[in-house]
Structures are given as C-alpha cells and as structure tokens.
Design a protein around this motif. Structure first.
Motif: not given
Length: 411
Positions: A117-120, A143-153
């Motif tokens: 993820i660029g510009n996270k 739509k794009a949303s976080y399924a797991d923020y820490e692991h960039n999912r």
C-alpha cells in the motif's frame, strides 16, 4: 546430515556479488522483434555470442525446455480520496475466499488480498475507498477497505456479477519493475508478457521467456526439442534487494507453484537434459524435487518448501531425481489428482545442490540480488566472467534486456 552448510553460507560475502551497473545499460524498452536480442552462450568456461533466434542451434535434440506460463495481471491500482490524496494498492497474494491464485481470479463480488500500500498513512483504518469502473459497457462501484490493517490485507467488493479478473483488468495497470524508472505504457500490456502466458496471477513477468517467438518455437519443434510448462506466479519479492547481514537472514517471499502430471512424466523421460527457461522455472523445478524428498522422508504431504530446506542434507542422504519424481507420481495416483498446487520460498545461493536443471536461459540481473546468487550457484565464479563479457559486448541488462544460455558446471 550436513552440519557445515550453515558455516559455509555465513561465510558468503554479499559484496562479492555486487557489480557496477550504469543506468544507461538498463534496457528501458524491449527490442523488436523479441528474438533479435543478443544471446550469450556459456559452456565449460567458454563463451560465444549469438542472437536469440539462434537458440535452437545451441540445444541438443533431446533437450526439454521448461517454461513458466504465468501471466502478469494489472496488479497496480489507484484510489482517489475526496481530499485529493492518491492511495496505491499493489495486489500481492489472495487470502480469501481462497489462496489458490487461479481460483481467486474467478471469485465474484468480494475477495481479500494481501497488498503493498502506497501512501498508507493517508488511508485510515475505518475508511472505505471507492472508485467507479466500466467493464464491457457495465458500470460498477468498487470498494476497498481493510480486512487486516497490520498485515495490509485489503477487502475488495464490487456490485456486479463479474469475476475478479474482469474487474482487475479494468481497474489496474501492469506493474513494471521499479528499476525501469518509467510509467507503464500501453505497449507494455503486450511486451511485458510472454507469448505463451496463460495462467493469470503474476505481478512480475518471467522475463527470460520474453525473447521467445512463434518462429523460435517452430525451429525448436523442427529439431525435436520438447517443451513443457509449469506455473509460478511471480511475486514482488523478486525485486527485493538483500539487506540482511548474511544470506541466511534474507527474507524470501513465498510464491505459488502449479505442476501437472504431464510435466512430471516429461521430466522423467528427459531427466538429464532439462533446461529451465528463467530463474522462476528453475526455482520451481528444484522445489519439485524437494517435495519428492519430503514425501520419501514422510516429513509431510503439504507442498511447502522452506527457503533453506535443501541445505542441511549430505549428498549421500539424498534420493535421485528419478526417485523423487516417481514418489510424487505415486502420491498423485493415491490422491487421484492430476495437478499439484504448492508454495515455495526456496533460496538458491552458492553451495546449493542442483538436482534437476542442466541448463538455464536467463537475462542479466541486478547487482547483489538473490538472482545473481542463483546464477553464481549455477556456474560458479565464472558468473563474473559472463557479466564482464556482457558488458564488453554491449549487452542490455535487466527485464527488457538481452539473454544468456548457461550450462551448469559440475563443480
């Protein structure tokens, strides 16, 4: 067990696998036609210079060429926030509802992928990004949303009865290697794919195969040289430089591999003349051998090759290539399957015990990279001689550059 392998690996000095690569020697664009690139042929310390369209002349009639038929997907996507900030999402590997890449491309309505993820920092945890796409005349919202923020999912959802492959073809762009230092252009959609690419799912091309044309294939067929295919979905980790203190500390990203029973049977028929087209094919073939070892040792039936799995074995403890491949066929028969799907993070560096590959067709790789270490493992110290010759003869380097045919030394 071979207890000296770790000491030998830790003595590898990474600076010895560096070389000066001037920016003007990096090929920004491919030659046309594809097979007009230069071809360096290395065998038993001797080097000759040719063109790629001469390749069939330098292969024995009994050779088996093994290709990686993965196809690069437009894996780089951009989402615009209402504030104007752009978020870049590079698809790496599917996580839900399946980790099998070929199946993940056929998923409908929703999926989860591990991403870069660029510009996270501008994309907050609870924030949903949206964009509107047109696919075959049909407008949809993605739509794009976080399924797991820490692991960039990242969870991707779309409101149309379309496969993920159809969506991503409309959404993304081909992710060129960062060292090309240019934006993707329309022509890259064709030139950054091999002519035999079939299985969607890679984020980088198996670039050794970019030189092949229908004309070269016709010449190979005329000579009786056989070809077979496997699939390794090349990941972004292939561009990751070695930054660890020692090679054994370098983190290798796992990549998904797919093999057919037909391939394994062909390998057994021509076990002494297997030539890997590209480092991805070579890593896949060698990983296949080690899976046979695992089956024979009854370690596991899971196809998962850890990066250092091959090294602790003493040569006398290892089965032959025929024994390992036969064990895999027996296992496939018992399970009633004609295809194997697995993952490998195998790391090939000097000291690696090659088991299947006699020859390698490959381009010229980044200094200090895992792929330079692989070439050095294959041809020994002569890798420096090969690269010096390539510089002296004005070869073009990296993904869109020239080619080589290397025969393994029995060192």
């Amino acid at each position: 067990m071979n207890h000296e392998w770790l000491q030998r690996a830790e003595r590898i000095r990474l600076e010895e696998y560096e070389y000066a690569l001037p920016d003007d020697r990096i090929a920004r664009y491919p030659l046309s036609p594809r097979d007009s690139s230069k071809l360096l042929v290395y065998q038993q310390g001797e080097i000759d210079h040719h063109h790629f369209y001469n390749l069939p002349e330098h292969l024995p009639a009994e050779a088996l060429l093994v290709f990686n038929d993965t196809r690069v997907i437009p894996a780089r996507a951009y989402f615009q926030k209402p504030t104007g900030a752009t978020i870049e999402v590079l698809l790496l590997h599917p996580e839900e509802p399946t980790r099998i890449i070929n199946d993940a491309m056929l998923v409908r309505n929703e999926c989860v992928w591990e991403c870069m993820i660029g510009n996270k920092k501008r994309w907050k945890l609870a924030e949903t990004l949206t964009t509107t796409l047109t696919v075959s005349g049909q407008e949809l919202e993605l739509k794009a949303s976080y399924a797991d923020y820490e692991h960039n999912r990242v969870r991707l959802q779309w409101d149309a009865d379309l496969t993920f492959l159809e969506v991503v073809q409309a959404l993304g762009e081909i992710p060129l290697p960062p060292y090309l230092k240019r934006d993707t252009e329309e022509s890259d959609k064709q030139t950054y794919q091999t002519v035999y690419a079939r299985q969607e799912g890679a984020v980088a091309a198996p670039t050794a195969g970019l030189h092949f044309t229908d004309k070269v294939f016709e010449q190979l067929d005329h000579k009786g040289i056989r070809r077979s295919f496997l699939t390794l979905h090349v990941g972004a980790g292939t561009f990751q430089p070695i930054k660890a203190g020692t090679v054994v500390e370098h983190h290798m990203h796992a990549e998904q591999v797919v093999y057919t029973r037909e391939l394994i049977e062909q390998l057994l028929q021509r076990i002494d003349t297997i030539i890997a087209v590209g480092t991805t094919s070579l890593r896949s073939l060698e990983s296949l051998y080690w899976y046979g070892v695992k089956l024979l040792r009854q370690d596991t039936t899971e196809f998962w090759i850890e990066k250092l799995y091959p090294y602790p074995f003493a040569p006398a403890d290892l089965p032959s290539a025929q024994e390992a491949l036969t064990a895999i066929l027996i296992y496939m028969d018992e399970k009633g399957v004609t295809q194997l799907v697995g993952e490998t993070e195998i790391f090939i560096f000097p000291g690696y015990p090659f088991r299947l590959c006699r020859g390698l067709i490959t381009n010229y790789h980044q200094p200090g990279s895992t792929l330079i270490l692989l070439v050095a493992a294959f041809v020994g110290e002569d890798w420096k001689k090969i690269y010096n010759e390539a510089f002296a003869k004005d070869y073009r380097f990296l993904s869109y550059g020239d080619s080589s045919l290397l025969w393994r030394n029995s060192h």
